[in-house]
Motif scaffolding. Structure first.
Motif, PDB file in Angstrom:
ATOM      1  N   UNK A   1     -11.022 -14.917  -2.310  1.00  0.00           N
ATOM      2  CA  UNK A   1     -10.434 -15.061  -0.984  1.00  0.00           C
ATOM      3  C   UNK A   1      -9.670 -13.825  -0.531  1.00  0.00           C
ATOM      4  N   UNK A   2      -9.344 -12.922  -1.443  1.00  0.00           N
ATOM      5  CA  UNK A   2      -8.612 -11.711  -1.099  1.00  0.00           C
ATOM      6  C   UNK A   2      -9.351 -10.499  -1.656  1.00  0.00           C
TER       7      UNK A   2
ATOM      8  N   UNK B   1     -11.548  -7.999  -8.718  1.00  0.00           N
ATOM      9  CA  UNK B   1     -11.580  -8.546 -10.080  1.00  0.00           C
ATOM     10  C   UNK B   1     -12.959  -9.095 -10.413  1.00  0.00           C
ATOM     11  N   UNK B   2     -13.569  -9.803  -9.460  1.00  0.00           N
ATOM     12  CA  UNK B   2     -14.927 -10.321  -9.690  1.00  0.00           C
ATOM     13  C   UNK B   2     -15.901  -9.157  -9.877  1.00  0.00           C
ATOM     14  N   UNK B   3     -15.771  -8.120  -9.038  1.00  0.00           N
ATOM     15  CA  UNK B   3     -16.656  -6.960  -9.140  1.00  0.00           C
ATOM     16  C   UNK B   3     -16.481  -6.262 -10.485  1.00  0.00           C
ATOM     17  N   UNK B   4     -15.243  -6.176 -10.961  1.00  0.00           N
ATOM     18  CA  UNK B   4     -14.986  -5.538 -12.262  1.00  0.00           C
ATOM     19  C   UNK B   4     -15.635  -6.330 -13.384  1.00  0.00           C
ATOM     20  N   UNK B   5     -15.542  -7.660 -13.310  1.00  0.00           N
ATOM     21  CA  UNK B   5     -16.170  -8.499 -14.331  1.00  0.00           C
ATOM     22  C   UNK B   5     -17.687  -8.321 -14.319  1.00  0.00           C
TER      23      UNK B   5
ATOM     24  N   UNK C   1     -16.141  -0.282  -7.155  1.00  0.00           N
ATOM     25  CA  UNK C   1     -15.938  -0.287  -5.701  1.00  0.00           C
ATOM     26  C   UNK C   1     -17.245  -0.567  -4.973  1.00  0.00           C
ATOM     27  N   UNK C   2     -18.362  -0.012  -5.467  1.00  0.00           N
ATOM     28  CA  UNK C   2     -19.663  -0.259  -4.840  1.00  0.00           C
ATOM     29  C   UNK C   2     -20.021  -1.738  -4.923  1.00  0.00           C
ATOM     30  N   UNK C   3     -19.764  -2.353  -6.075  1.00  0.00           N
ATOM     31  CA  UNK C   3     -20.029  -3.782  -6.229  1.00  0.00           C
ATOM     32  C   UNK C   3     -19.116  -4.584  -5.303  1.00  0.00           C
ATOM     33  N   UNK C   4     -17.850  -4.155  -5.190  1.00  0.00           N
ATOM     34  CA  UNK C   4     -16.899  -4.844  -4.312  1.00  0.00           C
ATOM     35  C   UNK C   4     -17.383  -4.834  -2.870  1.00  0.00           C
ATOM     36  N   UNK C   5     -17.845  -3.676  -2.399  1.00  0.00           N
ATOM     37  CA  UNK C   5     -18.321  -3.561  -1.021  1.00  0.00           C
ATOM     38  C   UNK C   5     -19.551  -4.439  -0.803  1.00  0.00           C
TER      39      UNK C   5
END
Length: 315
Positions: free
Chosen positions: A24-25, A31-35, A57-61
């Motif tokens: 949600x944030x 954190x999900x992307x890092x995992x 960061x690429x996964x986060x985006x």
């Protein structure tokens, strides 16, 4: 002797509804992307050669881009790729997003044979505006766009050994022509009919073709500013008669003009022998000695013309 104490462990329950983890944030998304990254689940097409925080960061985006289109994190990672720094959707991802929007009365895709030609098609209708649309993308359209492949073995440039090699054709237009025609039709149809749902996202193959076209157009080398003139040493006078003439500034090589000339020359070639003759005359190997990127662009121009010639002969 006392009996060992039994641990009161909770019983395992079955049949429950499993919910996807939806952050949600931004911190939760990171954190999900890092995992995902540390678990080795990040798609290679998404992170490329990135490592560490850059890859995370690429996964986060990608997760955030998917969230804007209503996709859960892991679905977004399976649906998105990155081409030339821009997110793009795989063909089935494009269709999946539209279906999940809740704005579809029907959405159908397919490929049929008509007068000996393959015709990919997509038809859809919105349930909120009652707009409907059918778009076709034919084999002839693919040939005209330089996409159609007819050779099982193609010539590819080996940049490591600096030579042409015969390799199996791994183009999806050779391996899956019916699917590619249908997906191209779907890309045009769905972006026009459901532009508000897709938010300008293109499908993978169209984005890749646009990136290739931009690579060929954007080839002008950057011009370095000339160094400022240095003042003469104190106490030294310069005789006007012996003062050296100012050197002319060396003009950068006009790569744009070179590639335009190559495309113009190859457009007049009607067989592979003529293509090779033009290639030898222009000598891209010598022209771009040590510049693998420009040499690769020249090879793409040549391969495209060879593909068009083979398509014309096959037709």
């Amino acid at each position: 002797m006392n009996a060992p104490l039994k641990q009161n462990l909770p019983a395992l329950a079955g049949g429950g509804h499993v919910m996807a983890i939806v952050p949600q944030t931004f911190e939760e998304t990171f954190r999900v992307a890092k995992a995902v990254y540390l678990g080795g689940l990040a798609p290679s097409a998404l992170i490329g050669k990135l490592e560490g925080d850059a890859a995370i960061s690429a996964v986060t985006v990608a997760i955030m881009s998917g969230a804007e289109l209503g996709l859960k994190p892991m679905v977004a990672l399976r649906s998105f790729t990155v081409i030339n720094g821009k997110p793009a959707l795989y063909g089935d991802g494009l269709i999946n997003i539209v279906r999940q929007s809740g704005k579809v009365t029907y959405l159908r895709t397919g490929c049929e044979i008509r007068d000996g030609q393959m015709i990919g098609w997509c038809e859809a209708k919105r349930n909120d505006t009652d707009e409907d649309k059918r778009v076709e993308f034919s084999q002839e359209d693919a040939v005209r766009a330089g996409l159609w492949q007819t050779e099982a073995v193609v010539t590819k440039w080996n940049k490591w050994d600096k030579k042409n090699e015969q390799k199996p054709n791994d183009s999806p237009w050779w391996r899956f022509p019916q699917r590619m025609l249908a997906w191209r039709a779907a890309g045009y149809c769905l972006r026009e009919l459901f532009g508000d749902v897709l938010g300008g996202i293109r499908d993978e193959y169209e984005a890749r073709e646009i990136a290739d076209a931009e690579e060929i157009r954007d080839i002008t080398p950057r011009k370095e500013p000339p160094a400022p003139p240095m003042p003469p040493d104190e106490g030294v006078t310069i005789d006007a008669a012996t003062e050296p003439e100012p050197q002319r500034e060396e003009q950068p090589f006009d790569s744009t003009g070179y590639f335009e000339a190559m495309e113009t020359a190859l457009a007049g070639a009607n067989d592979e022998a003529t293509v090779e003759e033009i290639w030898t005359d222009l000598d891209p190997d010598g022209t771009f000695d040590g510049d693998d990127e420009s040499r690769g662009i020249a090879q793409k121009i040549k391969d495209r013309r060879l593909s068009q010639i083979n398509s014309e002969i096959g037709g």
